[in-house]
Motif scaffolding. Sequence first.
Motif, mmCIF file in Angstrom:
data_model
loop_
_atom_site.group_PDB
_atom_site.id
_atom_site.type_symbol
_atom_site.label_atom_id
_atom_site.label_comp_id
_atom_site.label_asym_id
_atom_site.label_seq_id
_atom_site.Cartn_x
_atom_site.Cartn_y
_atom_site.Cartn_z
ATOM 1 N N ASN A 58 0.817 -1.203 0.000
ATOM 2 C CA ASN A 58 0.000 0.000 0.000
ATOM 3 C C ASN A 58 0.857 1.262 0.000
ATOM 4 O O ASN A 58 0.540 2.232 -0.685
ATOM 5 C CB ASN A 58 -0.957 0.004 1.195
ATOM 6 N N VAL A 59 1.937 1.256 0.778
ATOM 7 C CA VAL A 59 2.832 2.413 0.809
ATOM 8 C C VAL A 59 3.472 2.613 -0.565
ATOM 9 O O VAL A 59 3.556 3.738 -1.063
ATOM 10 C CB VAL A 59 3.901 2.254 1.916
ATOM 11 N N ALA A 60 3.932 1.533 -1.196
ATOM 12 C CA ALA A 60 4.536 1.627 -2.523
ATOM 13 C C ALA A 60 3.548 2.215 -3.527
ATOM 14 O O ALA A 60 3.929 3.015 -4.398
ATOM 15 C CB ALA A 60 5.010 0.257 -2.978
ATOM 16 N N HIS A 61 2.303 1.848 -3.383
ATOM 17 C CA HIS A 61 1.271 2.371 -4.282
ATOM 18 C C HIS A 61 1.100 3.887 -4.115
ATOM 19 O O HIS A 61 0.873 4.601 -5.088
ATOM 20 C CB HIS A 61 -0.057 1.658 -4.022
ATOM 21 N N GLY A 62 1.225 4.381 -2.894
ATOM 22 C CA GLY A 62 1.010 5.799 -2.639
ATOM 23 C C GLY A 62 2.241 6.672 -2.769
ATOM 24 O O GLY A 62 2.144 7.899 -2.714
ATOM 25 N N GLY A 64 4.080 7.660 -5.192
ATOM 26 C CA GLY A 64 4.054 8.634 -6.285
ATOM 27 C C GLY A 64 3.268 9.891 -5.972
ATOM 28 O O GLY A 64 3.367 10.888 -6.688
ATOM 29 N N HIS A 65 2.518 9.877 -4.896
ATOM 30 C CA HIS A 65 1.673 11.024 -4.536
ATOM 31 C C HIS A 65 2.162 11.734 -3.276
ATOM 32 O O HIS A 65 1.403 12.468 -2.642
ATOM 33 C CB HIS A 65 0.223 10.570 -4.355
ATOM 34 N N GLY A 66 3.397 11.467 -2.876
ATOM 35 C CA GLY A 66 3.984 12.148 -1.726
ATOM 36 C C GLY A 66 3.540 11.562 -0.395
ATOM 37 O O GLY A 66 2.880 10.515 -0.337
ATOM 38 N N PRO A 67 3.903 12.266 0.695
ATOM 39 C CA PRO A 67 3.592 11.761 2.041
ATOM 40 C C PRO A 67 2.097 11.573 2.290
ATOM 41 O O PRO A 67 1.687 10.620 2.951
ATOM 42 C CB PRO A 67 4.155 12.824 2.982
ATOM 43 N N ILE A 68 1.285 12.461 1.748
ATOM 44 C CA ILE A 68 -0.165 12.303 1.941
ATOM 45 C C ILE A 68 -0.656 11.080 1.185
ATOM 46 O O ILE A 68 -1.477 10.319 1.694
ATOM 47 C CB ILE A 68 -0.918 13.585 1.507
ATOM 48 N N GLY A 69 -0.137 10.850 0.006
ATOM 49 C CA GLY A 69 -0.500 9.656 -0.758
ATOM 50 C C GLY A 69 -0.105 8.383 -0.029
ATOM 51 O O GLY A 69 -0.842 7.392 -0.032
ATOM 52 N N VAL A 70 1.076 8.394 0.615
ATOM 53 C CA VAL A 70 1.527 7.239 1.392
ATOM 54 C C VAL A 70 0.571 6.996 2.554
ATOM 55 O O VAL A 70 0.140 5.862 2.800
ATOM 56 C CB VAL A 70 2.977 7.446 1.901
ATOM 57 N N ALA A 71 0.233 8.058 3.276
ATOM 58 C CA ALA A 71 -0.658 7.916 4.437
ATOM 59 C C ALA A 71 -2.033 7.411 4.018
ATOM 60 O O ALA A 71 -2.598 6.509 4.652
ATOM 61 C CB ALA A 71 -0.783 9.242 5.170
ATOM 62 N N VAL A 72 -2.557 7.976 2.947
ATOM 63 C CA VAL A 72 -3.886 7.572 2.472
ATOM 64 C C VAL A 72 -3.852 6.121 1.988
ATOM 65 O O VAL A 72 -4.783 5.349 2.246
ATOM 66 C CB VAL A 72 -4.387 8.524 1.362
ATOM 67 N N SER A 73 -2.779 5.726 1.316
ATOM 68 C CA SER A 73 -2.678 4.356 0.811
ATOM 69 C C SER A 73 -2.449 3.343 1.931
ATOM 70 O O SER A 73 -2.913 2.206 1.849
ATOM 71 C CB SER A 73 -1.533 4.249 -0.194
ATOM 72 N N ALA A 74 -1.710 3.735 2.964
ATOM 73 C CA ALA A 74 -1.420 2.814 4.061
ATOM 74 C C ALA A 74 -2.618 2.628 4.980
ATOM 75 O O ALA A 74 -2.757 1.582 5.617
ATOM 76 C CB ALA A 74 -0.224 3.308 4.861
ATOM 77 N N TRP A 75 -3.479 3.644 5.052
ATOM 78 C CA TRP A 75 -4.579 3.597 6.018
ATOM 79 C C TRP A 75 -5.473 2.367 5.909
ATOM 80 O O TRP A 75 -5.798 1.759 6.933
ATOM 81 C CB TRP A 75 -5.409 4.877 5.949
ATOM 82 N N PRO A 76 -5.911 1.936 4.724
ATOM 83 C CA PRO A 76 -6.784 0.748 4.669
ATOM 84 C C PRO A 76 -6.135 -0.503 5.279
ATOM 85 O O PRO A 76 -6.807 -1.279 5.967
ATOM 86 C CB PRO A 76 -7.043 0.546 3.172
ATOM 87 N N ALA A 77 -4.839 -0.693 5.074
ATOM 88 C CA ALA A 77 -4.164 -1.856 5.647
ATOM 89 C C ALA A 77 -4.111 -1.752 7.165
ATOM 90 O O ALA A 77 -4.369 -2.729 7.878
ATOM 91 C CB ALA A 77 -2.750 -1.976 5.075
ATOM 92 N N VAL A 78 -3.797 -0.563 7.661
ATOM 93 C CA VAL A 78 -3.746 -0.348 9.114
ATOM 94 C C VAL A 78 -5.135 -0.571 9.712
ATOM 95 O O VAL A 78 -5.280 -1.239 10.744
ATOM 96 C CB VAL A 78 -3.226 1.072 9.441
ATOM 97 N N ALA A 79 -6.155 -0.045 9.046
ATOM 98 C CA ALA A 79 -7.530 -0.203 9.543
ATOM 99 C C ALA A 79 -7.961 -1.665 9.526
ATOM 100 O O ALA A 79 -8.593 -2.148 10.475
ATOM 101 C CB ALA A 79 -8.489 0.640 8.706
#
Length: 157
Positions: A58-62, A64-79
Amino acid sequence: MRVHGEAGWTGRLVPLPVDGLIYASSMVMLDSARRKTPVPALARWLLGLGIAATLAANVAHGLGHGPIGVAVSAWPAVALVGSYELLMMVIRRSQAGFDGTSDSRTTADTLQEQAAQVFAEQLAADRVPSIRTIRAQLVGQPRAQRLRDYIAAGQES
């Protein structure tokens, strides 16, 4: 997943093994808790590996969109992992109530003593009463099963 060489339904199914690993490892850990046995090291390692893999993907997916993209992409896995583990905690805790380790211990001990007295004659003849008999004379089906297990364990000692 097309970027990484997977297209169509195979691209959509790739996350299932990782999430399935988290699920299977958690189920093994839950089973160990219910049986009061040590959790196998493999289950712990695979749970950690599954969590790391899903977060990394999920982090790798985000990225390309910077730190906010990383956070948004990682959130579903964390949740997913967080909510699933919270559910496992609730199930483990409720299981403790069934084995006499919670506040219902006094009630369970009283019933066990009562069952041993009521069925003393059968026990003296080396016969463990059936669930139906226990249920009819003392309690409902789930409690009758637990009482029968308790009485049978006493016979083996």
